[in-house]
Design a protein around this motif. Structure first.
Motif, PDB file in Angstrom:
ATOM      1  N   SER A  48     113.407  -2.642  64.992  1.00 46.46           N
ATOM      2  CA  SER A  48     111.948  -2.557  65.100  1.00 46.46           C
ATOM      3  C   SER A  48     111.442  -1.168  64.760  1.00 46.46           C
ATOM      4  O   SER A  48     110.384  -1.013  64.143  1.00 46.46           O
ATOM      5  N   LEU A  49     112.208  -0.139  65.128  1.00 44.27           N
ATOM      6  CA  LEU A  49     111.825   1.233  64.792  1.00 44.27           C
ATOM      7  C   LEU A  49     111.890   1.453  63.284  1.00 44.27           C
ATOM      8  O   LEU A  49     111.027   2.117  62.696  1.00 44.27           O
ATOM      9  N   LYS A  50     112.918   0.881  62.659  1.00 41.23           N
ATOM     10  CA  LYS A  50     113.034   0.990  61.207  1.00 41.23           C
ATOM     11  C   LYS A  50     111.887   0.247  60.526  1.00 41.23           C
ATOM     12  O   LYS A  50     111.303   0.724  59.540  1.00 41.23           O
ATOM     13  N   THR A  51     111.557  -0.928  61.043  1.00 44.08           N
ATOM     14  CA  THR A  51     110.457  -1.717  60.500  1.00 44.08           C
ATOM     15  C   THR A  51     109.141  -0.970  60.620  1.00 44.08           C
ATOM     16  O   THR A  51     108.323  -0.944  59.692  1.00 44.08           O
ATOM     17  N   ASP A  52     108.931  -0.344  61.767  1.00 47.68           N
ATOM     18  CA  ASP A  52     107.728   0.450  62.009  1.00 47.68           C
ATOM     19  C   ASP A  52     107.594   1.537  60.953  1.00 47.68           C
ATOM     20  O   ASP A  52     106.537   1.723  60.336  1.00 47.68           O
ATOM     21  N   GLU A  53     108.685   2.247  60.715  1.00 47.61           N
ATOM     22  CA  GLU A  53     108.661   3.352  59.764  1.00 47.61           C
ATOM     23  C   GLU A  53     108.405   2.851  58.341  1.00 47.61           C
ATOM     24  O   GLU A  53     107.623   3.450  57.590  1.00 47.61           O
ATOM     25  N   VAL A  54     109.042   1.741  57.986  1.00 46.32           N
ATOM     26  CA  VAL A  54     108.841   1.169  56.650  1.00 46.32           C
ATOM     27  C   VAL A  54     107.384   0.749  56.460  1.00 46.32           C
ATOM     28  O   VAL A  54     106.772   1.011  55.408  1.00 46.32           O
ATOM     29  N   SER A  55     106.805   0.100  57.470  1.00 45.23           N
ATOM     30  CA  SER A  55     105.423  -0.367  57.382  1.00 45.23           C
ATOM     31  C   SER A  55     104.452   0.798  57.284  1.00 45.23           C
ATOM     32  O   SER A  55     103.492   0.766  56.506  1.00 45.23           O
ATOM     33  N   ARG A  56     104.684   1.827  58.078  1.00 41.90           N
ATOM     34  CA  ARG A  56     103.818   3.007  58.050  1.00 41.90           C
ATOM     35  C   ARG A  56     103.836   3.652  56.659  1.00 41.90           C
ATOM     36  O   ARG A  56     102.798   4.004  56.098  1.00 41.90           O
TER      37      ARG A  56
END
Length: 246
Positions: free
Chosen positions: A74-82
């Protein structure tokens, strides 16, 4: 679900009281110390699973591994989305255009029936959101509301309903809701917007302040006691106001 289609709220979060925050400090300190100690000798996922098992009672090895993976993913997903959104805006694209591309990506891997159902549900969400905005702007006699705070009420509904459309598009379980007085008037320092999970439990609270500039917005927050609430401000002001979101 693709990495770009996960809302930040889907990083499972429960709001903390001031006392709980104080109690959390030694745990954070312990985790940080452990990470520094093992970061060069143990894989991140294995380290986190071990710490979770050491700190959460009755957590099995398999459960700790699963939770560890979910947190890191989820942290990786957050960073990718940002990064994806930031890059799109920098290139001159609107946030709406970026969102549309996420919808396209979400449906590209579906069959025809799935796509139709997905778009139908999304359309229902948009219709419901529009109705909430109409109800905010119009009185029961179908005339434009003359409430002096109408602009603020519109802003609150806009935030809540765009969140809900994004939540529907991404498959998120969370929904935003504007808290209304139901004929009893707004109480002092009352919460403007909440985010709830599927069980109706409030997981985040927001206080919305829409002023002409950063200084005016900051002063508005200083004139009330909004502890336990996150700050929701006009786009661009969040960069200059501590702990604020746009």
């Amino acid at each position: 679900m693709s990495e770009e289609n996960v809302l930040l709220i889907d990083q499972e979060f429960q709001p903390l009281t001031e006392e709980e925050g104080q109690n959390l400090k030694p745990i954070i300190k312990q985790f940080m110390g452990s990470y520094i100690k093992y970061k060069d000798t143990m894989e991140l996922e294995k380290w986190l699973a071990l710490e979770l098992r050491n700190n959460l009672d009755r957590l099995s090895e398999d459960e700790s591994k699963k939770i560890s993976k979910e947190i890191i993913d989820s942290l990786k997903t957050d960073e990718v989305s940002r990064k994806s959104l930031k890059k799109a805006v920098k290139q001159g694209r609107s946030k709406e255009s970026w969102f549309a591309s996420q919808v396209k990506n979400a449906t590209s891997r579906m069959g025809t029936k799935q796509t139709v159902n997905y778009l139908q549900e999304l359309d229902k969400s948009i219709s419901a959101s529009n109705q909430r905005l109409y109800d905010t702007i119009l009185t029961k006699s179908n005339t434009i509301s003359q409430n002096p705070n109408l602009d603020g009420f519109i802003a609150e509904q806009y935030h809540a309903q765009t969140f809900n459309i994004n939540a529907k598009a991404s498959g998120s379980q969370y929904r935003a809701e504007v808290l209304e007085p139901n004929g009893h008037g707004y109480s002092k320092n009352s919460v403007d917007i909440v985010i709830k999970d599927t069980k109706g439990k409030i997981v985040r609270k927001y206080q919305s302040k829409y002023c002409k500039d950063v200084k005016s917005t900051q002063r508005a927050f200083e004139h009330g006691d909004y502890r336990g609430q996150r700050k929701l401000v006009a786009d661009g002001q969040e960069e200059l106001i501590k702990n604020a979101s746009n």
